[in-house]
Scaffold this active site. Structure first.
Site, mmCIF file in Angstrom:
data_model
loop_
_atom_site.group_PDB
_atom_site.id
_atom_site.type_symbol
_atom_site.label_atom_id
_atom_site.label_comp_id
_atom_site.label_asym_id
_atom_site.label_seq_id
_atom_site.Cartn_x
_atom_site.Cartn_y
_atom_site.Cartn_z
ATOM 1 N N LYS A 87 -4.285 3.965 3.470
ATOM 2 C CA LYS A 87 -3.000 4.224 4.131
ATOM 3 C C LYS A 87 -2.708 5.714 4.295
ATOM 4 O O LYS A 87 -2.320 6.168 5.381
ATOM 5 C CB LYS A 87 -1.855 3.579 3.332
ATOM 6 C CG LYS A 87 -1.893 2.077 3.244
ATOM 7 C CD LYS A 87 -0.640 1.517 2.569
ATOM 8 C CE LYS A 87 -0.500 1.898 1.109
ATOM 9 N NZ LYS A 87 -1.579 1.337 0.262
ATOM 10 N N ASN A 122 5.746 6.140 2.257
ATOM 11 C CA ASN A 122 5.030 6.047 0.983
ATOM 12 C C ASN A 122 4.100 7.236 0.745
ATOM 13 O O ASN A 122 3.622 7.454 -0.360
ATOM 14 C CB ASN A 122 4.218 4.743 0.965
ATOM 15 C CG ASN A 122 3.726 4.379 -0.416
ATOM 16 O OD1 ASN A 122 4.512 4.197 -1.343
ATOM 17 N ND2 ASN A 122 2.425 4.254 -0.569
ATOM 18 N N HIS A 145 -1.725 -5.045 -6.854
ATOM 19 C CA HIS A 145 -0.311 -5.266 -7.178
ATOM 20 C C HIS A 145 0.005 -6.740 -7.460
ATOM 21 O O HIS A 145 1.135 -7.200 -7.229
ATOM 22 C CB HIS A 145 0.595 -4.776 -6.037
ATOM 23 C CG HIS A 145 0.485 -3.311 -5.771
ATOM 24 N ND1 HIS A 145 0.768 -2.348 -6.729
ATOM 25 C CD2 HIS A 145 0.116 -2.621 -4.655
ATOM 26 C CE1 HIS A 145 0.586 -1.143 -6.212
ATOM 27 N NE2 HIS A 145 0.173 -1.288 -4.958
#
Length: 460
Positions: free
Chosen positions: A118, A141, A188
């Site tokens: 990302k 983020n 996660h």
């Protein structure tokens, strides 16, 4: 969205929460900033609080009917916490900073998510649009909260946002002009509970799109490719393994696009500065984002030729006595660290370990056996990681009690012509506040040794 005099509870007093508090207070809202951590753990949070905002640390205020009009939840706060559960029971809206920023944005969004890649892709896409002459905000983020700058951009500009599954969980109307999913591998799971829930969170990047929007998906990644039929937008695939009828791919060594019936040559893949097959995939995704929004192929190619990557992701630090040191602290899950290991041909001394986010280390351990001559483990999951490595057949596994010791063990084990690679495959939260802090300490330790070596050789 009218915010003046609204009673708003902001949960999480980190970087995002402070930015949201300042933004809301600037709109005339009556803001309470809360965090389950006490003031001793949060440092100067109170000093950064806007005038008129209240601070509630160490426990959460009770949410009752009429106590708050809106809750804004920071990404790191689980949605199971008591005030969020109470708000949902009472019908009080709950959103995150991503949704809030989008509600006040006039510029179109390019939103980039995925388990890995990302930050690199977001940075690259931002550079592409800037070089093409667009006024561009790169935030999310990646480190800069979107609310700090989003209102300064107009419809002719571009917002390039790195968005995580945590941020996407709290969206409602978020609708990027281009939504990108780079890949989906287990991560996660301690937060989301299952791969199904994790994938559903990622898929929120495109749920509000229509046929005039674009969804960019990885054709080579099964979980991502399977989302094609769920997107209301126009799907553009990218692939480094297949030649596509429509999409962005590699043909005869050249990055090529087939979009709207046109074949567009971009540049030879060998001219990319960023190393590794995974970074080729990131570049293909970036090409798709740029072309569908009208960036000229020549401009796009010029940026790709000069872009050298981001900090903490396969970041070269220095070379000492024939040993190269590489900082990949952003490798916070097994799949990211597998990609880092695959990026090099030289023997590797790997430093790994930290806080496990619910991942299995079996596949990672097999790749370590294949690519690394020595593994140094540390952190909360050191024993788990060591057991997986030995089960996979790794013969040299060293255990460190602290981070400086781990780097020292790696230095002692490394031979000329090898690479000392920090790629932990784990989160940093057991020992550090962030992966950046972990990577910065690695670089500091290595550069200290380099300085000492130069002094011994009379170079400094």
């Amino acid at each position: 969205m009218e915010l003046k005099n609204k009673k708003i509870l902001v949960i999480g007093a980190g970087r995002s929460g402070l930015a949201v508090t300042a933004f809301l207070a600037g709109k005339g809202a009556r803001v309470t900033l809360t965090d389950i951590k006490g003031a001793d753990k949060l440092g100067d949070t109170g000093e950064g609080l806007p005038r008129g905002a209240e601070l509630c640390l160490g426990n959460y205020p009770r949410v009752t009917g009429g106590s708050f009009d809106l809750l804004v939840v920071s990404p790191g706060v689980p949605l199971t916490v008591e005030p969020v559960a109470a708000a949902r029971d009472l019908g009080i809206p709950v959103m995150g900073e991503l949704e809030l920023a989008f509600q006040f944005s006039k510029a179109p969004f390019v939103a980039i998510t995925g388990t890995n890649g990302k930050t690199t892709t977001t940075s690259l896409v931002g550079e592409i649009f800037r070089d093409a002459g667009f006024k561009t905000l790169v935030a999310g983020n990646i480190g800069l909260p979107l609310v700090t700058g989003v209102e300064q951009y107009i419809p002719e500009d571009i917002v390039v946002a790195e968005v995580s599954s945590f941020q996407l969980e709290t969206t409602a109307g978020f609708r990027p002009r281009v939504g990108v999913i780079l890949n989906i591998t287990p991560d996660h799971l301690d937060r989301h509970g299952s791969m199904t829930a994790y994938i559903a969170a990622k898929a929120r990047v495109f749920v509000n799109q229509d046929q005039g929007d674009y969804t960019v998906l990885n054709y080579d990644d099964p979980e991502t490719r399977a989302l094609e039929g769920l997107s209301p937008g126009k799907v553009i695939f990218f692939s480094r393994r297949h030649i596509l009828e429509e999409g962005v791919f590699v043909q005869d060594g050249n990055i090529t696009a087939a979009i709207n019936g046109k074949i567009i040559p971009v540049l030879p893949a060998a001219e990319l500065q960023i190393p590794g097959a995974h970074n080729l995939e990131n570049a293909l995704a970036a090409v798709a984002c740029a072309l569908v929004l009208g960036v000229a192929p020549e401009s796009l190619a010029n940026t790709l030729r000069k872009f050298s990557g981001v900090a903490h992701r396969l970041e070269p630090v220095t070379e000492i006595n024939g040993v190269k040191y590489v900082n990949d602290s952003k490798g916070t899950n097994p799949d990211a660290s597998i990609k880092a290991l695959e990026a090099f041909d030289q023997p590797i001394v790997l430093i790994a370990g930290g806080k496990n986010k619910g991942n299995d280390f079996a596949v990672f351990a097999s790749k370590v056996r294949e690519r690394a001559r020595v593994l140094v483990v540390l952190g909360q999951c050191a024993a788990e990681l060591e057991a997986a490595a030995k089960k996979a057949g790794c013969t040299t596994v060293l255990r460190a009690g602290a981070f400086p010791e781990a780097v020292e063990l790696a230095r002692q084990a490394a031979r000329p012509g090898e690479i000392v690679l920090l790629s932990p495959a784990c989160a940093s939260w057991d020992m550090f506040n962030s992966y950046e802090e972990r990577g910065d300490l690695f670089k500091e330790l290595v550069r200290q040794w380099a300085g000492q070596e130069n002094c011994l050789l009379g170079k400094a």
